[in-house]
Design an enzyme around this catalytic site. Structure first.
Site, PDB file in Angstrom:
ATOM      1  N   CYS A   6      16.838  48.509  37.196  1.00 24.14           N
ATOM      2  CA  CYS A   6      15.543  48.059  37.382  1.00 24.14           C
ATOM      3  C   CYS A   6      15.765  47.733  38.933  1.00 24.14           C
ATOM      4  O   CYS A   6      16.422  46.797  39.473  1.00 24.14           O
ATOM      5  CB  CYS A   6      15.335  46.955  36.499  1.00 24.14           C
ATOM      6  SG  CYS A   6      13.483  46.108  37.429  1.00 24.14           S
ATOM      7  N   ASP A   9       4.920  44.758  49.988  1.00 25.94           N
ATOM      8  CA  ASP A   9       5.246  45.897  49.644  1.00 25.94           C
ATOM      9  C   ASP A   9       5.798  47.034  50.659  1.00 25.94           C
ATOM     10  O   ASP A   9       5.125  46.808  51.646  1.00 25.94           O
ATOM     11  CB  ASP A   9       3.950  46.438  48.928  1.00 25.94           C
ATOM     12  CG  ASP A   9       4.168  47.735  48.338  1.00 25.94           C
ATOM     13  OD1 ASP A   9       4.469  48.845  48.748  1.00 25.94           O
ATOM     14  OD2 ASP A   9       3.673  47.547  46.953  1.00 25.94           O
ATOM     15  N   HIS A  11      13.186  39.857  33.461  1.00 26.65           N
ATOM     16  CA  HIS A  11      12.785  41.243  33.260  1.00 26.65           C
ATOM     17  C   HIS A  11      11.846  41.591  32.282  1.00 26.65           C
ATOM     18  O   HIS A  11      12.289  41.305  30.910  1.00 26.65           O
ATOM     19  CB  HIS A  11      14.018  42.322  33.087  1.00 26.65           C
ATOM     20  CG  HIS A  11      13.773  43.776  33.138  1.00 26.65           C
ATOM     21  ND1 HIS A  11      13.042  44.190  34.103  1.00 26.65           N
ATOM     22  CD2 HIS A  11      13.459  44.472  32.028  1.00 26.65           C
ATOM     23  CE1 HIS A  11      13.034  45.666  33.968  1.00 26.65           C
ATOM     24  NE2 HIS A  11      13.138  45.680  32.326  1.00 26.65           N
ATOM     25  N   GLY A  25      -0.952  53.629  35.774  1.00 26.29           N
ATOM     26  CA  GLY A  25      -0.271  53.579  37.024  1.00 26.29           C
ATOM     27  C   GLY A  25       0.588  52.794  37.493  1.00 26.29           C
ATOM     28  O   GLY A  25       0.985  52.871  38.805  1.00 26.29           O
ATOM     29  N   HIS A  38       8.827  47.118  35.508  1.00 25.13           N
ATOM     30  CA  HIS A  38       9.224  45.705  35.681  1.00 25.13           C
ATOM     31  C   HIS A  38       7.675  44.938  35.964  1.00 25.13           C
ATOM     32  O   HIS A  38       7.113  45.562  37.153  1.00 25.13           O
ATOM     33  CB  HIS A  38      10.129  45.425  36.924  1.00 25.13           C
ATOM     34  CG  HIS A  38      10.563  43.930  36.909  1.00 25.13           C
ATOM     35  ND1 HIS A  38      11.785  43.598  36.683  1.00 25.13           N
ATOM     36  CD2 HIS A  38       9.770  42.890  37.037  1.00 25.13           C
ATOM     37  CE1 HIS A  38      11.888  42.360  36.847  1.00 25.13           C
ATOM     38  NE2 HIS A  38      10.794  41.592  37.126  1.00 25.13           N
ATOM     39  N   HIS A  88       4.916  43.369  37.544  1.00 30.12           N
ATOM     40  CA  HIS A  88       4.545  42.923  38.871  1.00 30.12           C
ATOM     41  C   HIS A  88       3.107  42.991  39.229  1.00 30.12           C
ATOM     42  O   HIS A  88       2.478  43.713  38.649  1.00 30.12           O
ATOM     43  CB  HIS A  88       5.477  43.790  39.947  1.00 30.12           C
ATOM     44  CG  HIS A  88       4.951  45.351  39.895  1.00 30.12           C
ATOM     45  ND1 HIS A  88       5.487  46.130  38.889  1.00 30.12           N
ATOM     46  CD2 HIS A  88       4.174  46.116  40.738  1.00 30.12           C
ATOM     47  CE1 HIS A  88       5.027  47.318  39.138  1.00 30.12           C
ATOM     48  NE2 HIS A  88       4.243  47.346  40.220  1.00 30.12           N
ATOM     49  N   HIS A 113       0.122  42.986  42.371  1.00 28.89           N
ATOM     50  CA  HIS A 113      -0.051  43.184  43.621  1.00 28.89           C
ATOM     51  C   HIS A 113      -1.254  42.114  44.138  1.00 28.89           C
ATOM     52  O   HIS A 113      -2.165  41.852  43.422  1.00 28.89           O
ATOM     53  CB  HIS A 113      -0.708  44.731  43.622  1.00 28.89           C
ATOM     54  CG  HIS A 113       0.143  45.654  43.249  1.00 28.89           C
ATOM     55  ND1 HIS A 113       0.859  46.376  44.223  1.00 28.89           N
ATOM     56  CD2 HIS A 113       0.322  46.122  41.959  1.00 28.89           C
ATOM     57  CE1 HIS A 113       1.619  47.344  43.448  1.00 28.89           C
ATOM     58  NE2 HIS A 113       1.459  47.200  42.191  1.00 28.89           N
TER      59      HIS A 113
END
Length: 122
Positions: A5, A31, A47, A97, A102, A104, A106
């Site tokens: 990962c 990012d 994870h 999308g 993993h 996450h 944004h």
């Protein structure tokens, strides 16, 4: 940690990142392909593939992850109040999308491009 990962490797400092926050449970970093002037990713160090894999037992750490967003956005330069703000996005699965398997979050912020163009034209 998942051996293959990308985000687990970043959390383990095996791959460099531009960190903005870290504690025992989470890592936040810029990012590498930002979709907004401010674009931070927040990942759990544990994870977890996606939101589709969480249950009620995960509510404490998920709540902590969400509660981090306002302070991280402010520290990154998001403007406060109704004229500012930020967006939180969590993509889930291929149809949702999600590109990295993993979980996450944004955090996206900064002035919107169409607002900048309108101000420049005035």
């Amino acid at each position: 940690m998942s051996e293959n990962c990308l985000f687990c490797k970043i959390a383990a400092d095996q791959i460099p990142s531009k960190k903005v926050y870290e504690d025992e449970d989470f890592l936040a970093f810029h990012d590498i392909n930002p979709a907004a002037p401010i674009h931070i990713l927040v990942i759990p160090k544990k994870h977890v593939v996606s939101m589709q894999d969480v249950s009620g037992q995960d509510s404490e750490w998920l709540g902590k992850m969400m509660a981090l967003a306002p302070s991280l956005a402010a520290k990154a330069g998001c403007r406060p109040g109704p004229e500012g703000g930020f967006r939180i996005v969590i993509n889930n699965g291929l149809d949702g999308g999600q590109e990295i398997n993993h979980l996450h979050m944004h955090i996206l912020g900064g002035e919107r491009p169409w607002q900048q163009r309108a101000a420049m034209a005035a």
